[in-house]
Enzyme design. Structure first.
Site, PDB file in Angstrom:
ATOM      1  N   GLN A 202       0.822  -1.209   0.000  1.00  0.00           N
ATOM      2  CA  GLN A 202       0.000   0.000   0.000  1.00  0.00           C
ATOM      3  C   GLN A 202       0.856   1.258   0.000  1.00  0.00           C
ATOM      4  O   GLN A 202       0.523   2.235  -0.658  1.00  0.00           O
ATOM      5  CB  GLN A 202      -0.932   0.002   1.213  1.00  0.00           C
ATOM      6  CG  GLN A 202      -2.015  -1.062   1.170  1.00  0.00           C
ATOM      7  CD  GLN A 202      -2.960  -0.909  -0.004  1.00  0.00           C
ATOM      8  OE1 GLN A 202      -3.298   0.198  -0.417  1.00  0.00           O
ATOM      9  NE2 GLN A 202      -3.372  -2.022  -0.579  1.00  0.00           N
ATOM     10  N   LYS A 225      -0.435  -2.120  -7.884  1.00  0.00           N
ATOM     11  CA  LYS A 225      -0.917  -1.121  -6.933  1.00  0.00           C
ATOM     12  C   LYS A 225      -0.162   0.199  -7.077  1.00  0.00           C
ATOM     13  O   LYS A 225      -0.345   1.122  -6.286  1.00  0.00           O
ATOM     14  CB  LYS A 225      -0.791  -1.643  -5.503  1.00  0.00           C
ATOM     15  CG  LYS A 225      -1.765  -2.793  -5.203  1.00  0.00           C
ATOM     16  CD  LYS A 225      -1.600  -3.275  -3.787  1.00  0.00           C
ATOM     17  CE  LYS A 225      -2.195  -4.643  -3.556  1.00  0.00           C
ATOM     18  NZ  LYS A 225      -3.655  -4.632  -3.432  1.00  0.00           N
ATOM     19  N   CYS A 363      -9.048  -9.323   2.936  1.00  0.00           N
ATOM     20  CA  CYS A 363      -7.924 -10.222   3.231  1.00  0.00           C
ATOM     21  C   CYS A 363      -7.265  -9.882   4.560  1.00  0.00           C
ATOM     22  O   CYS A 363      -6.034  -9.990   4.707  1.00  0.00           O
ATOM     23  CB  CYS A 363      -6.872 -10.210   2.114  1.00  0.00           C
ATOM     24  SG  CYS A 363      -7.493 -10.839   0.570  1.00  0.00           S
TER      25      CYS A 363
END
Ligand code: PMP
Length: 404
Positions: A202, A225, A363
């Protein structure tokens, strides 16, 4: 006219002009995967149109082009994170990167050793360590949460102690957006000589990261990502630690010599790259980091933080909305629940209005259990999002709330 940052960026991301169900797309699922700029789409297409070939064989003209493009992409990624090129291993993504390390460290873990993760981890940074502990007799420990879903470091000196061999922790929670006190954790891990593995899946799209300044031993992230393709990711590892790990997969390319009896390993990074790599993916990821390197990343982060604050302010004012993980230090991700509504129903009603969010446990089932909830609705933003997107989310939520 001068365009705002999101207006300018939107011109580079063709998919943002799509109209799901005839409605303008409001894409707020960037923590799951970001969209791709033309620079990335074009690099992948260019590879398949003009360079496609297998690599590292020196067989012919196209093979040389493909090899150079793949290795240039590795150089780009190395520059982007401040690493040496042989410290950049191509993987399928964060999941495979963490599995590679956790599997390799089995040879160094013993009963009595401790592996420390946090309550905020994605399954990808939990299960590989559970498996490594089960195989070696090491113990998995977990940094607890405070009431606001930030990590509780009250007992830091016990959590990271003389038995701690590995600290494996995320920089930002995919489920809640909460940023972890990574620098404090790493400093303490250094005191006791533990290895530091950072899940940057992230963080990589939001923060400018230099692995030497951060002082981590391993770092995992995914191309998809950070505006790059799916199916490609990176494991960064400090040279001496990569050299100490056994290969993860074996076969072609990762060997130096092979007899029917035995084999010896290729040098870094190839020792960890068995088989034909995802060449197009790596080239696309190289284009993504070159694209990012051309952007004003500080302006990106300032814009995202502004959106995060606006999103939070609107969420606080929304009747019956509960923010999950309402802490100060967050990336531009908002997780929430609406009173009396299942998150999946909220997600479906938003989708029908062209607003793409993610719902469920993200998740992070152990985290959801700690919070006592089945899941959340998650809106996660990227620099191409604007205040208009946030407004569209809340307009759609008002409609959804009337249905529920
Ligand atoms: N860790 C975090 C924090 C993530 O957000 C994700 C993706 N949701 C992963 C690990 C796994 O990444 P991938 O599915 O790309 O391997």
């Amino acid at each position: 006219i001068t365009l705002s940052l999101p207006e300018r960026l939107r011109q580079e991301f063709p998919i943002l002009s799509e109209t799901p169900y005839g409605k303008p797309l409001v894409y707020l699922d960037n923590a799951a995967t970001t969209q791709k700029p033309n620079a990335v789409i074009d690099a992948v297409a260019h590879y398949y149109r003009h360079q496609n070939s297998n690599v590292h064989r020196g067989a012919h003209y196209l093979g040389d082009l493909a090899t150079a493009a793949l290795e240039n992409a590795r150089d780009s990624v190395a520059r982007f994170i401040g690493a040496d090129r042989e410290e950049v291993i191509w993987t399928r993504g964060t999941t495979e990167s963490i599995n590679l390390v956790a599997h390799g460290l089995r040879s160094q873990l013993r009963p009595g050793d401790e592996v420390l993760i946090s309550s905020l981890e994605h399954h990808a940074n939990i299960v590989p360590w559970q498996q490594a502990c089960a195989a070696t007799g090491a113990t998995l420990k977990v940094i607890p949460l405070q009431a606001d879903a930030s990590l509780d470091l009250t007992d830091l000196d016990q959590l990271i102690n003389a038995n701690t061999r590995v600290l494996a922790v995320t920089w930002a929670s995919n489920a809640l957006g909460v940023v972890t006190p990574l620098h404090t954790l790493i400093a303490r891990a250094r005191d006791v000589g533990a290895l530091v593995v950072v899940d940057a899946a992230q963080a990589i799209s939001h923060f400018q990261i230099n692995v030497r300044e951060l002082d981590c031993d391993f770092m995992a992230f995914s191309g998809h990502k950070m505006f790059g393709p799916t199916g490609i990711g990176v494991l960064y590892g400090r040279k001496e630690h990569l050299n100490a790990l056994p290969p993860y997969q074996t076969g072609g390319e990762m060997i130096e010599t092979v007899t029917f009896e035995t084999a010896t390993w290729n040098q870094l990074p190839y020792k960890f790259e068995a088989g034909t790599p995802h060449i197009a993916g790596a080239i696309g990821l190289g284009a993504a980091v070159e694209w990012l390197a051309r952007q004003d990343r500080s302006a990106f982060l300032a814009h995202e933080n502004d959106l995060r604050d606006y999103l939070t302010e609107r969420a606080r004012a929304f009747p019956g909305l509960r923010i999950i993980g309402d802490t100060a230090d967050k990336v531009a991700t908002l997780s929430f629940l609406l009173d009396g509504a299942h998150p999946n129903d909220v997600g479906t009603l938003l989708d029908q209005q062209g607003v793409a969010v993610r719902t469920g446990h993200h998740c992070t089932m152990p985290l959801m259990n700690l919070l006592g909830i089945p899941g959340t609705v998650r809106a996660s933003l990227a620099p191409y999002n604007s205040r208009d997107d946030v407004d569209a989310l809340f307009t759609a939520l008002e409609k959804a709330a009337r249905f529920l």
